[in-house]
Design a protein around this motif. Structure first.
Motif, PDB file in Angstrom:
ATOM      1  N   GLU A   1       0.823  -1.205   0.000  1.00  8.16           N
ATOM      2  CA  GLU A   1       0.000   0.000   0.000  1.00  8.16           C
ATOM      3  C   GLU A   1       0.866   1.268   0.000  1.00  8.16           C
ATOM      4  O   GLU A   1       0.565   2.233  -0.690  1.00  8.16           O
ATOM      5  N   GLN A   2       1.952   1.254   0.782  1.00  8.14           N
ATOM      6  CA  GLN A   2       2.849   2.404   0.821  1.00  8.14           C
ATOM      7  C   GLN A   2       3.523   2.608  -0.536  1.00  8.14           C
ATOM      8  O   GLN A   2       3.655   3.731  -1.013  1.00  8.14           O
ATOM      9  N   ARG A   3       3.949   1.518  -1.122  1.00  8.31           N
ATOM     10  CA  ARG A   3       4.612   1.606  -2.423  1.00  8.31           C
ATOM     11  C   ARG A   3       3.644   2.112  -3.484  1.00  8.31           C
ATOM     12  O   ARG A   3       4.003   2.949  -4.327  1.00  8.31           O
ATOM     13  N   ILE A   4       2.407   1.624  -3.459  1.00 12.99           N
ATOM     14  CA  ILE A   4       1.393   2.083  -4.414  1.00 12.99           C
ATOM     15  C   ILE A   4       1.136   3.578  -4.217  1.00 12.99           C
ATOM     16  O   ILE A   4       1.049   4.337  -5.187  1.00 12.99           O
ATOM     17  N   SER A   5       1.029   3.993  -2.970  1.00 16.36           N
ATOM     18  CA  SER A   5       0.795   5.402  -2.661  1.00 16.36           C
ATOM     19  C   SER A   5       1.933   6.280  -3.197  1.00 16.36           C
ATOM     20  O   SER A   5       1.701   7.336  -3.785  1.00 16.36           O
ATOM     21  N   GLU A   6       3.174   5.842  -2.991  1.00 18.80           N
ATOM     22  CA  GLU A   6       4.333   6.587  -3.487  1.00 18.80           C
ATOM     23  C   GLU A   6       4.333   6.649  -5.013  1.00 18.80           C
ATOM     24  O   GLU A   6       4.629   7.692  -5.606  1.00 18.80           O
ATOM     25  N   LEU A   7       3.991   5.543  -5.657  1.00 20.29           N
ATOM     26  CA  LEU A   7       3.950   5.520  -7.120  1.00 20.29           C
ATOM     27  C   LEU A   7       2.841   6.419  -7.662  1.00 20.29           C
ATOM     28  O   LEU A   7       3.020   7.104  -8.679  1.00 20.29           O
ATOM     29  N   GLU A   8       1.707   6.444  -6.982  1.00 22.78           N
ATOM     30  CA  GLU A   8       0.609   7.321  -7.404  1.00 22.78           C
ATOM     31  C   GLU A   8       1.009   8.788  -7.271  1.00 22.78           C
ATOM     32  O   GLU A   8       0.686   9.610  -8.132  1.00 22.78           O
ATOM     33  N   GLU A   9       1.725   9.112  -6.207  1.00 17.58           N
ATOM     34  CA  GLU A   9       2.196  10.488  -6.012  1.00 17.58           C
ATOM     35  C   GLU A   9       3.200  10.854  -7.101  1.00 17.58           C
ATOM     36  O   GLU A   9       3.163  11.956  -7.653  1.00 17.58           O
ATOM     37  N   ARG A  10       4.084   9.933  -7.421  1.00 13.96           N
ATOM     38  CA  ARG A  10       5.069  10.179  -8.486  1.00 13.96           C
ATOM     39  C   ARG A  10       4.362  10.353  -9.830  1.00 13.96           C
ATOM     40  O   ARG A  10       4.723  11.223 -10.623  1.00 13.96           O
ATOM     41  N   LYS A  11       3.344   9.540 -10.066  1.00 18.78           N
ATOM     42  CA  LYS A  11       2.569   9.647 -11.301  1.00 18.78           C
ATOM     43  C   LYS A  11       1.921  11.031 -11.393  1.00 18.78           C
ATOM     44  O   LYS A  11       1.938  11.669 -12.450  1.00 18.78           O
ATOM     45  N   LYS A  12       1.368  11.514 -10.292  1.00 15.36           N
ATOM     46  CA  LYS A  12       0.728  12.829 -10.264  1.00 15.36           C
ATOM     47  C   LYS A  12       1.747  13.929 -10.579  1.00 15.36           C
ATOM     48  O   LYS A  12       1.467  14.847 -11.353  1.00 15.36           O
ATOM     49  N   MET A  13       2.934  13.818 -10.005  1.00 10.47           N
ATOM     50  CA  MET A  13       3.979  14.818 -10.257  1.00 10.47           C
ATOM     51  C   MET A  13       4.434  14.788 -11.714  1.00 10.47           C
ATOM     52  O   MET A  13       4.633  15.837 -12.329  1.00 10.47           O
ATOM     53  N   LEU A  14       4.586  13.587 -12.267  1.00 13.35           N
ATOM     54  CA  LEU A  14       5.010  13.465 -13.663  1.00 13.35           C
ATOM     55  C   LEU A  14       3.942  14.003 -14.617  1.00 13.35           C
ATOM     56  O   LEU A  14       4.266  14.631 -15.631  1.00 13.35           O
ATOM     57  N   LYS A  15       2.662  13.765 -14.310  1.00 13.60           N
ATOM     58  CA  LYS A  15       1.588  14.298 -15.142  1.00 13.60           C
ATOM     59  C   LYS A  15       1.593  15.822 -15.110  1.00 13.60           C
ATOM     60  O   LYS A  15       1.378  16.475 -16.134  1.00 13.60           O
ATOM     61  N   ALA A  16       1.836  16.397 -13.946  1.00 15.51           N
ATOM     62  CA  ALA A  16       1.903  17.858 -13.824  1.00 15.51           C
ATOM     63  C   ALA A  16       3.065  18.400 -14.651  1.00 15.51           C
ATOM     64  O   ALA A  16       2.937  19.418 -15.340  1.00 15.51           O
ATOM     65  N   ARG A  17       4.200  17.735 -14.604  1.00 15.14           N
ATOM     66  CA  ARG A  17       5.370  18.154 -15.375  1.00 15.14           C
ATOM     67  C   ARG A  17       5.090  18.058 -16.873  1.00 15.14           C
ATOM     68  O   ARG A  17       5.450  18.942 -17.646  1.00 15.14           O
TER      69      ARG A  17
END
Length: 99
Positions: free
Chosen positions: A7-23
């Protein structure tokens, strides 16, 4: 050192995905702006430097017909007075500096 839960890893990956989409969105907006600037520079350059008087006249006529309906912000029309005002000639303005 304890391992991260799935769950922690999924959460971190989702946050990274959000940052990459913003970029990516920022990069796409920058490219869109650059395209608009270059296209505008080309149009102004052609108005000022074309050796084809008929083409320049048609381009100017088209801009005078289309720009007033396209420009919506207060003050934007003033930026194009050299093109929009009756009897105006874009030659001699300093907008056509292609990079």
């Amino acid at each position: 050192m304890p391992r991260k839960t799935i769950e922690q890893r999924i959460s971190e990956l989702e946050e990274r995905k959000k940052m990459l989409k913003a970029r990516l969105g920022k990069q796409e907006r920058a490219q869109d702006t650059r395209r608009k600037v270059l296209l505008g520079a080309l149009v102004l350059y052609r108005l000022e430097n074309s050796n084809d008087a008929d083409s320049t006249r048609r381009l100017g006529d088209w801009l005078r017909a289309e720009l007033p309906g396209f420009l919506t912000r207060d003050g934007d029309t003033a930026l194009f007075d050299d093109i929009l005002l009756p009897g105006s000639s874009p030659e001699g303005s300093s907008h056509g500096n292609p990079e």
